[in-house]
Design an enzyme around this catalytic site. Structure first.
Site, PDB file in Angstrom:
ATOM      1  N   LYS A   1     -20.412  11.270  47.549  1.00 26.64           N
ATOM      2  CA  LYS A   1     -20.943  10.694  46.412  1.00 26.64           C
ATOM      3  C   LYS A   1     -20.994   9.264  46.915  1.00 26.64           C
ATOM      4  O   LYS A   1     -19.666   8.668  47.213  1.00 26.64           O
ATOM      5  CB  LYS A   1     -20.029  10.892  45.063  1.00 26.64           C
ATOM      6  CG  LYS A   1     -20.521  10.511  44.049  1.00 26.64           C
ATOM      7  CD  LYS A   1     -19.972  10.762  42.630  1.00 26.64           C
ATOM      8  CE  LYS A   1     -20.194  10.189  41.320  1.00 26.64           C
ATOM      9  NZ  LYS A   1     -19.408  10.466  40.153  1.00 26.64           N
TER      10      LYS A   1
ATOM     11  N   SER B   1     -21.880  12.482  36.496  1.00 31.02           N
ATOM     12  CA  SER B   1     -22.638  11.726  37.345  1.00 31.02           C
ATOM     13  C   SER B   1     -22.759  12.049  38.665  1.00 31.02           C
ATOM     14  O   SER B   1     -23.301  11.514  39.605  1.00 31.02           O
ATOM     15  CB  SER B   1     -21.974  10.276  37.266  1.00 31.02           C
ATOM     16  OG  SER B   1     -20.702  10.386  37.834  1.00 31.02           O
TER      17      SER B   1
ATOM     18  N   SER C   1     -17.601  14.646  35.576  1.00 28.69           N
ATOM     19  CA  SER C   1     -18.680  14.187  36.371  1.00 28.69           C
ATOM     20  C   SER C   1     -18.738  15.071  37.719  1.00 28.69           C
ATOM     21  O   SER C   1     -19.515  14.933  38.483  1.00 28.69           O
ATOM     22  CB  SER C   1     -18.605  12.714  36.614  1.00 28.69           C
ATOM     23  OG  SER C   1     -19.246  11.945  35.768  1.00 28.69           O
TER      24      SER C   1
END
Lengths: 486, 97
Positions: free
Chosen positions: A78, A153, A177
């Site tokens: 990420k 996210s 997330s």
């Protein structure tokens, strides 16, 4: 070999038995990213040259019989986790040109195990959101339906795994997330106990909630990734000095005969979609068939988890994001005549709308005259929620709940409705409030063929119990598991 | 809070948060905040007397490393992310006349 069904565990066997080389495996994934990521938009940047270099080194180790579980395994990261010398944008215009001057401990641990890092994945700006629509750069799509969101996210990470553009990924989980996008994309996502994985090198959103966690196709693959990234780090003051007696990967074997599983009644309210509810009850039947005892219990404080989470996390975010002032790094507004104008305009022009909402909410909650009514009150609710879980774990081995109230929604459906987005976090945020480990895995599909996620939450450092429960359920679900057709 | 009070207060909060917002953005964010704060208000009437506040759920305290010198970050590398630096210093607009 069907690459779309390949797991880390299976790839390990293929690599160690020389059925494929690490360079060949990495080349396949890079080829897939080149051919397919224009549909999915999971990646913000791809590091082809360094990935192939890492694969060559890994192959040398394999050839010399020095392979580890992740040696030569292609992964994505990420883009709010730092890797030295590469861009770490947090999907924000604020950090569009930021090149990380150091590497996160979690990634250093993957490097130490000779994993191959393919690139950095898309996210909601600064990890604030649940659809990855808050990215300043691109819109990631759900591999099961390209007209729908991948969740967030860590939407890029989950989509990269679901679309087989990586064998596994690291995301970050502040209020769900990792687990929510894993649920939307039909893969497995795990949030470790707070402090089990170092936060050093993770760009801070809400420091008392943030935790890096793995996303992969199977429970065992998540456990393998956690085995690599966990452990004490002197560079993170909240890092636990704890080492599990045996590997997490070893905890996936066994059974759940006699397991006591609690289901919070407060999570069964009317906001739960009927298909998700039906899937939950079917899962309960499966767990009971496998020998577990599932019973409902009440934990009234869960009703306040959403406001408590948003008040505390936004307060922490407003403080953490004050470092972005246009001076040391990040976006800098042009032609500013004063220092105050430089800070104000750099932040006003550099941050996106959701980040601004959170900064305003956090500043509001901490403002003189409102502190006691909002922030301090939320901290007291945090105590009640933590105590509620403590009491539950005196009776139950794990707590069971849906991961999300709905399946993946359409792109743009909730963009202008922050309240709906916040309320959708209802089943995930309490885990972060109490710092507990939790794992989401597929348990069914709705009438549109979209994945439904089931979560097991454990007591602090109860990773082994949730891995065991999830893996046992997963084994029974294996013949119903679906892969996206892309 | 009325809409007009809300706008003024959000303007004040944006100032505290060092966020420069144009009039349109201020107006629409104030509308968002009105709704969001409405959700937060649901905790106001909960009785939490006698409950301790939990600021952090970390299970460690004073988790300090040994106090010995290490290698600091390279100055050039750190400054490379700044849009404006001279002589190993960050540059900001003049503050003192």
């Amino acid at each position: 070999m069907d690459i779309t069904k390949l797991t880390i565990k299976e790839a390990r066997t293929l690599l160690d038995t020389k059925q494929i080389s690490a360079v060949e495996l990495t080349t396949i994934y890079i080829g897939r990213i080149k051919n397919l990521d224009n549909k999915i938009d999971a990646y913000l940047s791809v590091s082809e040259d360094s990935a192939l270099e890492q694969a060559k080194v890994a192959q040398g180790l394999i050839d010399n019989g020095k392979s580890t579980m992740l040696c030569g395994i292609p992964l994505s990261i990420k883009d709010n986790i730092c890797i030295e010398g590469t861009k770490t944008t947090c999907a924000s215009k604020m950090l569009e040109d930021f090149v990380a001057p150091y590497t996160a401990t979690s990634v250093n641990k993957l490097h130490a195990d000779n994993a191959v890092i393919l690139g950095k994945t898309n996210l909601d700006e600064f990890a604030m959101g649940g659809s990855t629509e808050n990215s300043a750069f691109k819109q990631t799509k759900n591999p099961f339906d390209l007209t729908r969101v991948p969740g967030g996210s860590s939407g890029g990470s989950a989509a990269s795994v679901a679309a087989s553009l990586a064998l596994g990924s690291l995301g970050s989980d502040t209020g769900g997330s990792v687990r929510q996008p894993a649920s939307f994309c039909g893969v497995v996502g795990m949030k470790p106990t707070y402090g089990l994985v170092s936060r050093y090198g993770l760009v801070a959103f809400a420091s008392s909630f943030d935790q890096i966690g793995p996303i992969a196709k199977t429970v065992e693959d998540c456990a393998i990734l956690l085995d690599s990234i966990c452990g004490h780090d002197p560079r993170d003051g909240t890092s636990l000095k704890y080492k599990s007696d045996s590997s997490y990967a070893s905890s996936v074997s066994g059974n759940i005969k006699g397991f006591k599983i609690g289901l919070p009644r407060e999570y069964l309210s009317e906001g739960l979609n009927s298909e998700v509810r039906a899937s939950l009850y079917k899962s309960i039947d499966t767990l009971e068939k496998l020998g577990a005892k599932v019973e409902e219990f009440s934990m009234p404080s869960l009703k306040h988890a959403i406001p408590a989470y948003y008040l505390i996390s936004s307060a922490e975010a407003s403080s953490n994001l004050s470092r972005f002032d246009g001076v040391k790094y990040g976006y800098r507004a042009d032609n500013c005549k004063s220092y105050q104008e430089l800070i104000g305009r750099s932040r006003g022009e550099g941050f996106g709308r959701e980040v601004k909402r959170r900064i305003l909410l956090g500043t509001y909650a901490l403002a003189s005259g409102y502190y006691d009514a909002y922030y301090n009150k939320a901290l007291k609710l945090r105590t009640l929620i933590s105590e509620g879980f403590e009491e539950a774990f005196t009776k139950y081995d794990v707590v069971l709940h849906p991961t999300t109230p709905e399946t993946a929604f359409k792109l743009g459906q909730n963009t202008d409705d922050p309240l709906t987005m916040y309320l959708a976090d209802i089943y995930t945020v309490a885990v972060n409030i109490a710092g507990l480990p939790s794992i989401s895995l597929p348990c069914g599909y709705d009438l549109n063929g979209l994945p439904i996620g089931l979560s097991f939450t454990g007591k602090p450092l109860g990773e082994r119990e949730i891995f065991r429960a999830a893996a046992t359920f997963e084994a029974d679900f294996a013949d119903k598991f679906r892969f996206p057709a892309i | 809070m009325t809409n007009s009070d809300s706008n003024d207060y959000i303007k004040y909060i944006a100032g505290l948060a060092k966020l420069s917002l144009n009039d349109n953005e201020m107006q629409s964010l104030a509308e968002d905040m009105q709704v969001i704060i409405g959700l937060m208000d649901t905790i106001k009437d909960i009785d939490t007397d006698g409950i301790n506040a939990t600021e952090h759920i970390s299970r460690v305290t004073n988790n300090l490393r040994e106090d010995k010198p290490g290698n600091p970050f390279d100055t050039e590398k750190i400054l490379s992310n700044s849009k404006h630096s001279i002589d190993n210093c960050f540059v900001i607009p003049k503050m003192i006349e």
